[in-house]
Design an enzyme around this catalytic site. Structure first.
Site, mmCIF file in Angstrom:
data_model
loop_
_atom_site.group_PDB
_atom_site.id
_atom_site.type_symbol
_atom_site.label_atom_id
_atom_site.label_comp_id
_atom_site.label_asym_id
_atom_site.label_seq_id
_atom_site.Cartn_x
_atom_site.Cartn_y
_atom_site.Cartn_z
ATOM 1 N N LYS A 148 37.908 29.994 42.256
ATOM 2 C CA LYS A 148 39.095 30.845 42.143
ATOM 3 C C LYS A 148 38.750 32.276 42.542
ATOM 4 O O LYS A 148 37.650 32.748 42.244
ATOM 5 C CB LYS A 148 39.567 30.887 40.681
ATOM 6 C CG LYS A 148 40.300 29.675 40.209
ATOM 7 C CD LYS A 148 40.810 29.893 38.797
ATOM 8 C CE LYS A 148 41.475 28.645 38.251
ATOM 9 N NZ LYS A 148 42.666 28.213 38.998
ATOM 10 N N LYS A 179 44.795 19.366 27.445
ATOM 11 C CA LYS A 179 43.787 19.801 28.422
ATOM 12 C C LYS A 179 42.860 20.828 27.774
ATOM 13 O O LYS A 179 43.291 21.900 27.372
ATOM 14 C CB LYS A 179 44.468 20.405 29.659
ATOM 15 C CG LYS A 179 43.495 21.080 30.636
ATOM 16 C CD LYS A 179 44.194 21.623 31.887
ATOM 17 C CE LYS A 179 43.237 22.462 32.735
ATOM 18 N NZ LYS A 179 43.874 23.043 33.945
ATOM 19 N N ARG A 207 44.160 17.779 35.824
ATOM 20 C CA ARG A 207 44.768 16.452 35.966
ATOM 21 C C ARG A 207 43.705 15.362 35.958
ATOM 22 O O ARG A 207 43.970 14.223 35.581
ATOM 23 C CB ARG A 207 45.633 16.416 37.231
ATOM 24 C CG ARG A 207 44.861 16.537 38.519
ATOM 25 C CD ARG A 207 45.762 16.865 39.706
ATOM 26 N NE ARG A 207 46.287 18.241 39.654
ATOM 27 C CZ ARG A 207 47.126 18.753 40.565
ATOM 28 N NH1 ARG A 207 47.544 18.004 41.567
ATOM 29 N NH2 ARG A 207 47.544 19.991 40.462
ATOM 30 N N ASP A 230 37.806 27.767 33.504
ATOM 31 C CA ASP A 230 38.078 27.184 34.813
ATOM 32 C C ASP A 230 37.695 28.172 35.912
ATOM 33 O O ASP A 230 38.461 29.074 36.246
ATOM 34 C CB ASP A 230 39.566 26.810 34.911
ATOM 35 C CG ASP A 230 39.905 26.103 36.227
ATOM 36 O OD1 ASP A 230 38.958 25.755 36.963
ATOM 37 O OD2 ASP A 230 41.107 25.890 36.487
ATOM 38 N N ASP A 237 39.530 22.609 42.040
ATOM 39 C CA ASP A 237 40.297 23.435 41.103
ATOM 40 C C ASP A 237 41.460 22.653 40.471
ATOM 41 O O ASP A 237 42.089 23.132 39.534
ATOM 42 C CB ASP A 237 40.821 24.684 41.839
ATOM 43 C CG ASP A 237 41.181 25.813 40.892
ATOM 44 O OD1 ASP A 237 40.920 25.680 39.675
ATOM 45 O OD2 ASP A 237 41.718 26.829 41.370
ATOM 46 N N GLU A 269 41.317 20.346 38.414
ATOM 47 C CA GLU A 269 40.451 19.610 37.498
ATOM 48 C C GLU A 269 41.184 19.136 36.249
ATOM 49 O O GLU A 269 40.801 18.134 35.639
ATOM 50 C CB GLU A 269 39.256 20.492 37.094
ATOM 51 C CG GLU A 269 39.482 21.447 35.910
ATOM 52 C CD GLU A 269 40.547 22.505 36.170
ATOM 53 O OE1 GLU A 269 40.841 22.767 37.353
ATOM 54 O OE2 GLU A 269 41.100 23.056 35.200
ATOM 55 N N ASP A 285 42.339 28.202 29.626
ATOM 56 C CA ASP A 285 42.596 26.901 30.237
ATOM 57 C C ASP A 285 42.408 25.739 29.263
ATOM 58 O O ASP A 285 42.559 24.584 29.638
ATOM 59 C CB ASP A 285 41.736 26.738 31.499
ATOM 60 C CG ASP A 285 42.463 25.967 32.596
ATOM 61 O OD1 ASP A 285 43.709 25.908 32.547
ATOM 62 O OD2 ASP A 285 41.785 25.420 33.485
#
Ligand code: BES
Ligand code: MN
Ligand code: ZN
Length: 460
Positions: A240, A228, A314, A233, A310, A312, A251
């Site tokens: 967030k 990833k 996956r 993020d 959020d 994102e 992230d």
């Protein structure tokens, strides 16, 4: 060889004696009388982590004592010698006796000397170690360099580590080891059918991309790593809160660890055909950002409803995993900083892993323990799979309720893996919130060392 290690030293190396509460009496009895008196005067009793430099008659440092816990102590930390580079004065040292695990102690020593010096001068550690005999220093150096790579990539702030810079880091690695390197950037993601990577990344001024690296003999078993690479993020429109956004430069920790693992694999020349896929994006906020309840097709086909922008990680992994799966690799591994729920369940230092391959699960648990790269198996609990159902699309990316968040994320990813002989997913944290021996605060290499040990055993 790692800069910390010295094969021979011009000055005699200062011996370090590892002491436990039970061995202290014997070790003390072997010291010269003046040293015994000095240790007593300093109140030294060999408690774990306690450090004492013993002077020579001339006033130099003649001997170092360092306390370890007993090998069978609860919470025994084989990385404790990793505190030494931060304690010792400049100079050359050697082990006078064996710590509990000499290999891990030497590794911890190197990992404990790590400093992130990109933005202000950090004097490189002037503590050198003459490694004990019988230790594979080259292997430890490879590992320490890979760990430093992962840490550097994670610690670099998002303004200097966007999708393009992450791709550049991958390219540097590819060039170093003669791997082929390719990227699919921006609108090409749409024409080449990576709708979810594009949906997550399109709101950033920094174009999303899929990084694709291939190395090794095509006839060898195929191992594909997917990481990833969310370079920052914000949470997207379901933004967030500031406290949660604060460390989201990390992230791309999955990508950083996949590159560290790739570096160890290529450096060691394992007999496998390696492929690395990194969806590199920034989950940003703009007028063209994906919205809650938007629906996108995925590369594999199923339509995905955005329950939360959020979730994102996956999404980008789904397209990358589907792409990896198309060539039916023997082993497909993905790493990512995917859920806060993983940290709630197991804390920052113990990432959960998921696989239906029982042999792989057992092997990985064994290597995680032996490498002191802790991992804990969690289940791909089929009864929760229906929580991913959407009323209007084939799947929702964020089940409401939030129960078992790391498991439902793993189940989401599982929907995109079909042909791979074996699949492993690790939900890492990628960050050390509070420094521990050998593990300075900040970006951390997680799972890569354990997985490398497993791959070395199978394809060494
Ligand atoms: N990158 C985060 C997960 C994360 C948060 C990892 C904090 C480590 C520390 C991920 O993209 C995310 O936001 N996940 C959401 C998913 C939820 C919306 C279903 C989460 O865990 O809250
Ligand atoms: Mn997120
Ligand atoms: Zn994320």
């Amino acid at each position: 060889m790692h800069a910390m290690f010295q094969s021979v030293s011009d000055q005699p190396a200062v011996p370090i004696s590892f002491v436990t509460r039970s061995s202290w009496d014997t070790i003390r009895a072997g010291l010269p009388e003046a040293a015994q008196r000095f240790a007593a005067a300093a109140g030294y009793n060999g408690k774990p982590g306690q450090y004492l430099a013993l002077p020579t008659a001339e006033g130099d440092i003649g001997h170092v004592l360092f306390g370890l816990d007993e090998a069978d102590a609860k919470g025994h930390d084989p990385f404790r010698p990793g505190a030494l580079p931060g304690l010792l004065p400049a100079g050359s040292y050697r082990f006078a006796n064996a710590p509990h695990d000499a290999r891990l102690a030497v590794l911890a020593f190197a990992l404990g000397a790590y400093k992130f010096g990109r933005y202000r001068h950090a004097e490189p550690s002037a503590v050198k170690l003459v490694p004990p005999d019988g230790i594979d220093v080259a292997a430890i150096s490879r590992t320490a360099e890979a760990v430093a790579l992962a840490r550097d990539l994670i610690n670099t702030p998002a303004n200097d580590m966007g999708p393009a810079e992450l791709a550049e880091a991958a390219q540097v690695l590819a060039q170093r080891f003669g791997a082929t390197f390719d990227t699919i950037v921006g609108d090409d993601l749409a024409t080449r059918n990576f709708p979810l990577i594009r949906a997550v990344g399109m709101a950033s001024t920094r174009a999303p991309r899929l990084i694709d690296l291939t190395w090794g003999d095509a006839s060898h078993p195929r191992v594909t790593l997917v990481g990833k690479g969310v370079c920052f993020d914000t949470g997207g429109l379901d933004l967030k809160p500031s406290s949660a956004m604060l460390i989201m430069k990390k992230d791309m920790g999955g990508a950083a660890n996949v590159l560290a693992l790739a570096s160890m694999i290529m450096d060691a020349g394992l007999k496998l055909r390696l492929r690395v896929l990194i969806p590199a994006v920034e989950n940003a906020v703009a007028g063209n950002a994906m919205r809650p309840l938007d629906i996108f097709a995925s590369r594999k086909g199923p339509t995905v409803e955005i329950g939360n922008t959020d979730a994102e990680g996956r999404l980008v992994l789904a397209d990358a995993l589907a792409y990896a799966d198309e060539e039916a690799p023997d082993l497909l591994i993905d790493l990512g900083t995917l859920t806060g729920a993983a940290r709630v369940a197991l804390g920052p230092d113990l990432p959960p892993y998921y696989t239906n391959d029982e042999a792989l699960a057992l092997d990985l648990a064994r290597h995680a323990k032996a490498e002191h790269d802790p991992l804990w198996r969690m289940p791909l609990w089929a009864p929760y799979d229906s929580w991913l159902d959407s009323k209007v699309a084939n799947i929702n990316n964020a089940p409401s309720g939030g129960f078992a968040g790391s498991i439902t994320c793993a189940l989401f990813l599982q929907r995109f893996v079909e042909a791979a002989r074996s699949w492993l997913h690790v939900d890492i944290y990628g960050w050390t919130p509070k420094a521990k021996p050998g593990r300075p605060e900040g970006g951390e290499c997680q799972a890569a060392r354990a997985i490398f040990a497993l791959l070395s055993e199978r394809y060494g």
